[in-house]
Design a protein around this motif. Structure first.
Motif: not given
Length: 256
Positions: A53-82
């Protein structure tokens, strides 16, 4: 199910965990992170969970930046207020996009999508395994011997086509191949080695002494105790009968 949660709002985290306990009581929350760096570090050190479960808008930036550093192979459910992140969310392996505040009904629908994905993935993997097996068999057939190089007097070799060989047998302690002209060719390889090299659709290991081609078989006689005798269509008479044991008779009939 092993779940990793990336969420920087404590109230949203408590809400998600409470709804998870209601909707999916068997779920195990194996880790939590509230920032991009903490998420990357956890994923690098703890292996891949079964769901994120991944909140997109984090205090230190967008959670999408995580994908620039590591590959996530499992399913993801995004959560956000936007809702402006929806399109980008589905460019990665997202199975759903939940707007806060998350409710039980939305979460149930997300898990229903996950179940469908897993079941389809299972069937796909089965089909993939079947295809891989077919490819392996085809590759193996391509690697079966089609010719042998036979040494002749002097320093020459002549090619002998497998298609021209009627059978291999052991005579006077030596392996020999007999071709369609009745000519015999000595081999340094054992019958065991030759059995592995040749296409089993074309050659059958009758017993310890004979490896025979289907096209060499003239007829088959019933022998004592359920055994078979193979008579070959060759221009000379063999000293020994080609006997197939009772235990191997069914295998031979299926092969033929």
């Amino acid at each position: 199910m092993r779940i990793f949660i990336i969420e920087d709002e404590k109230a949203a985290l408590r809400n998600l965990k409470a709804i998870l306990a209601e909707v999916c009581p068997e779920a195990e929350i194996v880790g939590e992170a509230d920032s991009i760096n903490e998420s990357i570090e956890w994923l690098e050190n703890n292996g891949m969970p079964e769901l994120v479960f991944m909140d997109i808008h984090l205090a230190d930036g967008s959670a999408f930046e995580i994908f620039d550093h590591i590959k996530i192979f499992c399913p993801i459910i995004f959560t956000t207020a936007y809702d402006e992140y929806a399109l980008k969310a589905f460019k990665v392996n997202s199975i759903d996009y939940l707007l806060k505040p998350i409710n039980a009904e939305d979460l149930k629908k997300a898990f229903a999508k996950l179940d469908l994905l897993v079941s389809h993935k299972s069937e796909s993997e089965k089909q993939s395994d079947i295809i891989n097996e077919i490819v392996k068999k085809l590759n193996k057939e391509e690697n079966y011997k089609s010719h042998f190089l036979i040494p002749v007097k002097g320093d020459k070799f002549v090619p002998l086509s497998v298609n021209s060989i009627l059978f291999f047998y052991i005579s006077d302690g030596m392996v020999k191949a007999v071709d369609e002209d009745g000519k015999q060719h000595p081999f340094t390889m054992s019958l065991d080695d030759l059995t592995d090299m040749l296409n089993p659709k074309l050659f059958f290991r009758a017993n310890r002494q004979f490896l025979i081609s289907r096209k060499a078989i003239k007829d088959i006689s019933l022998w004592f105790n359920g055994r078979l005798v193979i008579n070959l269509n060759i221009p000379f008479e063999l000293k020994d009968k080609i006997i197939i044991s009772k235990a191997k008779a069914s295998e031979f009939k299926e092969w033929f």
